[in-house]
Scaffold this motif. Structure first.
Motif, PDB file in Angstrom:
ATOM      1  N   ILE A  24       0.844  -1.184   0.000  1.00  0.00           N
ATOM      2  CA  ILE A  24       0.000   0.000   0.000  1.00  0.00           C
ATOM      3  C   ILE A  24       0.885   1.242   0.000  1.00  0.00           C
ATOM      4  O   ILE A  24       2.024   1.208   0.457  1.00  0.00           O
ATOM      5  CB  ILE A  24      -0.989   0.060   1.192  1.00  0.00           C
ATOM      6  CG1 ILE A  24      -0.256   0.225   2.515  1.00  0.00           C
ATOM      7  CG2 ILE A  24      -1.907  -1.121   1.221  1.00  0.00           C
ATOM      8  CD1 ILE A  24      -1.181   0.613   3.656  1.00  0.00           C
ATOM      9  N   MET A  25       0.336   2.312  -0.529  1.00  0.00           N
ATOM     10  CA  MET A  25       1.001   3.601  -0.510  1.00  0.00           C
ATOM     11  C   MET A  25       0.144   4.560   0.303  1.00  0.00           C
ATOM     12  O   MET A  25      -1.085   4.543   0.194  1.00  0.00           O
ATOM     13  CB  MET A  25       1.180   4.132  -1.923  1.00  0.00           C
ATOM     14  CG  MET A  25       2.313   3.419  -2.634  1.00  0.00           C
ATOM     15  SD  MET A  25       2.411   3.854  -4.349  1.00  0.00           S
ATOM     16  CE  MET A  25       1.389   2.569  -5.040  1.00  0.00           C
ATOM     17  N   ILE A  26       0.790   5.373   1.121  1.00  0.00           N
ATOM     18  CA  ILE A  26       0.059   6.332   1.940  1.00  0.00           C
ATOM     19  C   ILE A  26      -0.546   7.418   1.062  1.00  0.00           C
ATOM     20  O   ILE A  26      -1.708   7.769   1.209  1.00  0.00           O
ATOM     21  CB  ILE A  26       0.971   6.918   3.028  1.00  0.00           C
ATOM     22  CG1 ILE A  26       1.357   5.801   4.005  1.00  0.00           C
ATOM     23  CG2 ILE A  26       0.289   8.079   3.750  1.00  0.00           C
ATOM     24  CD1 ILE A  26       2.352   6.203   5.057  1.00  0.00           C
ATOM     25  N   LYS A  27       0.247   7.950   0.143  1.00  0.00           N
ATOM     26  CA  LYS A  27      -0.247   8.992  -0.764  1.00  0.00           C
ATOM     27  C   LYS A  27      -0.032   8.564  -2.211  1.00  0.00           C
ATOM     28  O   LYS A  27       0.944   7.896  -2.533  1.00  0.00           O
ATOM     29  CB  LYS A  27       0.461  10.313  -0.497  1.00  0.00           C
ATOM     30  CG  LYS A  27       0.123  10.891   0.864  1.00  0.00           C
ATOM     31  CD  LYS A  27       0.724  12.255   1.059  1.00  0.00           C
ATOM     32  CE  LYS A  27       0.298  12.824   2.407  1.00  0.00           C
ATOM     33  NZ  LYS A  27       0.878  14.156   2.614  1.00  0.00           N
ATOM     34  N   ASN A  28      -0.941   8.994  -3.077  1.00  0.00           N
ATOM     35  CA  ASN A  28      -0.829   8.638  -4.492  1.00  0.00           C
ATOM     36  C   ASN A  28       0.090   9.618  -5.229  1.00  0.00           C
ATOM     37  O   ASN A  28       0.733  10.463  -4.606  1.00  0.00           O
ATOM     38  CB  ASN A  28      -2.222   8.561  -5.139  1.00  0.00           C
ATOM     39  CG  ASN A  28      -2.945   9.887  -5.125  1.00  0.00           C
ATOM     40  OD1 ASN A  28      -2.332  10.957  -5.064  1.00  0.00           O
ATOM     41  ND2 ASN A  28      -4.263   9.838  -5.161  1.00  0.00           N
ATOM     42  N   HIS A  29       0.130   9.529  -6.550  1.00  0.00           N
ATOM     43  CA  HIS A  29       1.001  10.377  -7.375  1.00  0.00           C
ATOM     44  C   HIS A  29       0.719  11.865  -7.183  1.00  0.00           C
ATOM     45  O   HIS A  29       1.613  12.686  -7.326  1.00  0.00           O
ATOM     46  CB  HIS A  29       0.839  10.027  -8.861  1.00  0.00           C
ATOM     47  CG  HIS A  29       1.285   8.651  -9.202  1.00  0.00           C
ATOM     48  ND1 HIS A  29       2.613   8.306  -9.296  1.00  0.00           N
ATOM     49  CD2 HIS A  29       0.582   7.517  -9.461  1.00  0.00           C
ATOM     50  CE1 HIS A  29       2.727   7.035  -9.606  1.00  0.00           C
ATOM     51  NE2 HIS A  29       1.497   6.526  -9.708  1.00  0.00           N
TER      52      HIS A  29
END
Length: 66
Positions: free
Chosen positions: A43-48
């Motif tokens: 998972i990523m905390i924030k996207n692009h």
């Protein structure tokens, strides 16, 4: 190794990244007593765009007040 010595087996491994450009900085591990195929997830905390990702929001929804 400590989990295995106590009869626990890895069931799921989630690697966490701050953004898509960062390296993983944390791993969340789920252990259980049944022998099964390990599920690997990221998972990523924030996207692009620098906005909190939907997965991150869902994961922490119980800790935030509306």
């Amino acid at each position: 190794e400590e989990a295995e010595r106590n009869g626990f087996l890895l069931e799921e491994k989630v690697l966490v990244k701050q953004t898509p450009k960062h390296q993983h900085f944390r791993a969340m591990l789920l252990f259980g007593k049944e022998n099964q195929e390990v599920i690997n997830h990221e998972i990523m905390i924030k996207n692009h765009d620098g906005v909190y990702s939907d997965e991150f929001i869902y994961l922490l929804k119980d800790y935030y007040l509306d």
